[in-house]
Design a protein around this motif. Structure first.
Motif, PDB file in Angstrom:
ATOM      1  N   GLU A  38      30.316  23.037  22.043  1.00 48.33           N
ATOM      2  CA  GLU A  38      30.604  21.838  21.260  1.00 48.33           C
ATOM      3  C   GLU A  38      32.101  21.661  21.058  1.00 48.33           C
ATOM      4  O   GLU A  38      32.533  20.687  20.440  1.00 48.33           O
ATOM      5  N   LEU A  39      32.906  22.575  21.607  1.00 49.68           N
ATOM      6  CA  LEU A  39      34.348  22.519  21.421  1.00 49.68           C
ATOM      7  C   LEU A  39      35.003  21.707  22.540  1.00 49.68           C
ATOM      8  O   LEU A  39      34.501  21.639  23.654  1.00 49.68           O
ATOM      9  N   ILE A  40      36.151  21.123  22.214  1.00 47.33           N
ATOM     10  CA  ILE A  40      36.914  20.347  23.177  1.00 47.33           C
ATOM     11  C   ILE A  40      37.936  21.264  23.839  1.00 47.33           C
ATOM     12  O   ILE A  40      38.605  22.052  23.169  1.00 47.33           O
ATOM     13  N   GLY A  41      38.057  21.177  25.153  1.00 47.47           N
ATOM     14  CA  GLY A  41      39.005  22.007  25.875  1.00 47.47           C
ATOM     15  C   GLY A  41      40.302  21.263  26.175  1.00 47.47           C
ATOM     16  O   GLY A  41      40.289  20.059  26.455  1.00 47.47           O
ATOM     17  N   TYR A  42      41.416  21.990  26.128  1.00 44.76           N
ATOM     18  CA  TYR A  42      42.737  21.435  26.420  1.00 44.76           C
ATOM     19  C   TYR A  42      43.419  22.406  27.384  1.00 44.76           C
ATOM     20  O   TYR A  42      43.886  23.462  26.970  1.00 44.76           O
ATOM     21  N   PRO A  43      43.461  22.109  28.695  1.00 46.45           N
ATOM     22  CA  PRO A  43      44.050  23.050  29.655  1.00 46.45           C
ATOM     23  C   PRO A  43      45.550  23.210  29.447  1.00 46.45           C
ATOM     24  O   PRO A  43      46.262  22.226  29.199  1.00 46.45           O
ATOM     25  N   LEU A  44      46.020  24.441  29.543  1.00 48.36           N
ATOM     26  CA  LEU A  44      47.440  24.740  29.381  1.00 48.36           C
ATOM     27  C   LEU A  44      48.081  25.103  30.718  1.00 48.36           C
ATOM     28  O   LEU A  44      49.064  24.504  31.116  1.00 48.36           O
ATOM     29  N   TRP A  45      47.543  26.119  31.409  1.00 50.08           N
ATOM     30  CA  TRP A  45      48.020  26.419  32.754  1.00 50.08           C
ATOM     31  C   TRP A  45      46.971  27.230  33.522  1.00 50.08           C
ATOM     32  O   TRP A  45      46.174  27.946  32.947  1.00 50.08           O
ATOM     33  N   HIS A  46      46.954  27.046  34.841  1.00 52.03           N
ATOM     34  CA  HIS A  46      46.089  27.812  35.724  1.00 52.03           C
ATOM     35  C   HIS A  46      46.829  29.075  36.171  1.00 52.03           C
ATOM     36  O   HIS A  46      48.059  29.108  36.182  1.00 52.03           O
ATOM     37  N   TYR A  47      46.073  30.091  36.556  1.00 50.44           N
ATOM     38  CA  TYR A  47      46.694  31.314  37.067  1.00 50.44           C
ATOM     39  C   TYR A  47      45.711  32.051  37.963  1.00 50.44           C
ATOM     40  O   TYR A  47      44.538  31.682  38.063  1.00 50.44           O
ATOM     41  N   SER A  48      46.214  33.075  38.646  1.00 44.87           N
ATOM     42  CA  SER A  48      45.388  33.918  39.499  1.00 44.87           C
ATOM     43  C   SER A  48      45.353  35.323  38.930  1.00 44.87           C
ATOM     44  O   SER A  48      46.274  35.747  38.217  1.00 44.87           O
ATOM     45  N   ARG A  49      44.285  36.047  39.260  1.00 48.59           N
ATOM     46  CA  ARG A  49      44.178  37.461  38.887  1.00 48.59           C
ATOM     47  C   ARG A  49      44.167  38.314  40.145  1.00 48.59           C
ATOM     48  O   ARG A  49      43.552  37.948  41.155  1.00 48.59           O
ATOM     49  N   HIS A  50      44.839  39.466  40.047  1.00 50.45           N
ATOM     50  CA  HIS A  50      44.895  40.408  41.159  1.00 50.45           C
ATOM     51  C   HIS A  50      44.794  41.817  40.596  1.00 50.45           C
ATOM     52  O   HIS A  50      44.817  42.024  39.371  1.00 50.45           O
ATOM     53  N   LEU A  51      44.693  42.777  41.500  1.00 47.81           N
ATOM     54  CA  LEU A  51      44.702  44.183  41.105  1.00 47.81           C
ATOM     55  C   LEU A  51      46.127  44.713  41.183  1.00 47.81           C
ATOM     56  O   LEU A  51      46.875  44.405  42.121  1.00 47.81           O
ATOM     57  N   TYR A  52      46.477  45.560  40.198  1.00 48.86           N
ATOM     58  CA  TYR A  52      47.820  46.128  40.140  1.00 48.86           C
ATOM     59  C   TYR A  52      47.743  47.598  39.749  1.00 48.86           C
ATOM     60  O   TYR A  52      46.816  48.031  39.040  1.00 48.86           O
ATOM     61  N   ALA A  53      48.748  48.350  40.191  1.00 47.23           N
ATOM     62  CA  ALA A  53      48.898  49.752  39.788  1.00 47.23           C
ATOM     63  C   ALA A  53      50.383  50.083  39.793  1.00 47.23           C
ATOM     64  O   ALA A  53      51.192  49.386  40.432  1.00 47.23           O
ATOM     65  N   SER A  54      50.751  51.148  39.113  1.00 49.73           N
ATOM     66  CA  SER A  54      52.149  51.563  39.105  1.00 49.73           C
ATOM     67  C   SER A  54      52.478  52.312  40.394  1.00 49.73           C
ATOM     68  O   SER A  54      51.593  52.907  41.025  1.00 49.73           O
ATOM     69  N   PRO A  55      53.746  52.307  40.820  1.00 49.61           N
ATOM     70  CA  PRO A  55      54.137  53.102  42.003  1.00 49.61           C
ATOM     71  C   PRO A  55      53.813  54.580  41.829  1.00 49.61           C
ATOM     72  O   PRO A  55      53.447  55.255  42.804  1.00 49.61           O
ATOM     73  N   GLU A  56      53.925  55.092  40.601  1.00 46.72           N
ATOM     74  CA  GLU A  56      53.639  56.508  40.344  1.00 46.72           C
ATOM     75  C   GLU A  56      52.167  56.820  40.601  1.00 46.72           C
ATOM     76  O   GLU A  56      51.840  57.855  41.208  1.00 46.72           O
ATOM     77  N   TYR A  57      51.290  55.926  40.151  1.00 43.29           N
ATOM     78  CA  TYR A  57      49.861  56.156  40.380  1.00 43.29           C
ATOM     79  C   TYR A  57      49.546  56.143  41.873  1.00 43.29           C
ATOM     80  O   TYR A  57      48.817  57.009  42.376  1.00 43.29           O
ATOM     81  N   LEU A  58      50.084  55.175  42.603  1.00 42.14           N
ATOM     82  CA  LEU A  58      49.793  55.059  44.031  1.00 42.14           C
ATOM     83  C   LEU A  58      50.381  56.234  44.817  1.00 42.14           C
ATOM     84  O   LEU A  58      49.772  56.701  45.793  1.00 42.14           O
ATOM     85  N   ALA A  59      51.540  56.732  44.393  1.00 41.47           N
ATOM     86  CA  ALA A  59      52.123  57.900  45.057  1.00 41.47           C
ATOM     87  C   ALA A  59      51.259  59.136  44.828  1.00 41.47           C
ATOM     88  O   ALA A  59      51.135  60.001  45.702  1.00 41.47           O
ATOM     89  N   ARG A  60      50.640  59.208  43.672  1.00 44.88           N
ATOM     90  CA  ARG A  60      49.815  60.383  43.326  1.00 44.88           C
ATOM     91  C   ARG A  60      48.421  60.299  43.927  1.00 44.88           C
ATOM     92  O   ARG A  60      47.886  61.290  44.429  1.00 44.88           O
TER      93      ARG A  60
END
Length: 305
Positions: A154-176
């Protein structure tokens, strides 16, 4: 005298909602001592103690519980009057109650609020940060900002901005732990899951228009988007993050995009959006001014609606 009484009521309602004199003072843009004096004056004038206070908690007394709904209605009347004046004069004024996800406390919203309050010195903005999908009617908010996907209601929507989602990790985690070559390899990695406002049963990956779903088995389940970001930065695992939040960390060398050919979407392949919701009816001029400022202040990594 009437203005003093209104400030006392504002202080009382804010402390009642925040359960903290310091947090209420911050929301009102006043000092804790000024809020304390306002509450004391209200208690002196009413002859009733309104709060029980100790070193760890602030709670309403029975008198405070009885006063709160009347005080809230009084502020509603004050806001309605401010809206009428704004309509007549063409200027925004009054008090805004806003709820927003925690991540906006450090990105976007501080800069928008600084500019907005500098332009509208007659405005008071009260912000509650929460990753839960708060209801503006139940919480008595003028507007609630949400991420992800707009839900029909029942609520009215007001779009602010679109975005994308991705997977991320730190360089330390990926090195390990190594870099997963594809999404099937994610099963061997430590995944970080954001559990608010709801626990997702599946992550949906989109590549070249094709949807692939994966049921994540998280190593960490966190109820805060800010905690997900910082835990990912600390090297705890791989997290699903909004590009507008994570890409500045990538540019700074603190995060790396994982499985970069994929983005995470809805089950039907739609990207999320940051949006605001409010009860049906005309949007108050003061609130529309703030939402327009938020839309104009969208992150550079985002896409305007």
């Amino acid at each position: 005298m009437a203005l003093d009484m209104l400030r006392e009521i504002q202080a009382f309602v804010s402390v009642a909602h925040k359960r903290s004199f310091v947090t209420a003072a911050r929301a009102l843009g006043r000092s804790p001592s000024a809020v304390t004096r306002a509450i004391q004056a209200l208690e002196d004038n009413s002859g009733a103690k309104l709060f029980n206070r100790n070193a760890t908690a602030v709670t309403l007394t029975e008198a405070g519980e009885r006063l709160l709904p009347h005080a809230e209605r009084l502020l509603d009347v004050q806001r309605d009057a401010a809206d009428e004046l704004a309509a007549l004069t063409g200027t925004a004024q009054g008090w805004i109650r806003l709820a927003a996800p925690e991540v906006l406390a450090s990105r976007v919203l501080p800069q928008v609020l600084a500019g907005f309050c500098a332009r509208h010195r007659q405005m008071t903005v009260d912000v509650q940060f929460s990753d839960q999908a708060l209801d503006p009617l139940q919480g008595r908010f003028d507007v609630v900002i949400r991420g992800a996907f707009a839900q029909s209601s029942e609520l009215i929507g007001y779009p602010l901005w679109h975005y994308s989602r991705h997977l991320y990790a730190s360089p330390e985690y990926l090195a390990r732990e190594g870099t997963p070559p594809d999404i099937d390899a994610l099963k061997q990695h430590a995944l970080i899951l954001h559990t608010a406002p709801r626990i997702l049963k599946a992550w949906h990956f989109c590549r070249d228009g094709q949807i692939t779903s994966l049921r994540p088995q998280p190593r960490l389940r966190l109820g805060s988007g800010v905690a997900v970001l910082h835990t990912c930065l600390a090297g705890a695992g791989i997290a699903r993050l909004a590009d507008w939040l994570a890409e500045p960390e990538v540019q700074a060398g603190r995060l790396v995009r994982v499985c970069p050919d994929y983005r995470l979407t809805s089950s039907t392949g739609h990207d999320p959006q940051m949006h605001a919701v409010y009860p049906a009816g005309a949007l108050a001029p003061r609130v529309r001014e703030l939402l327009q400022a938020l839309r104009a202040g969208a992150p550079l990594e985002s896409k305007q609606p």
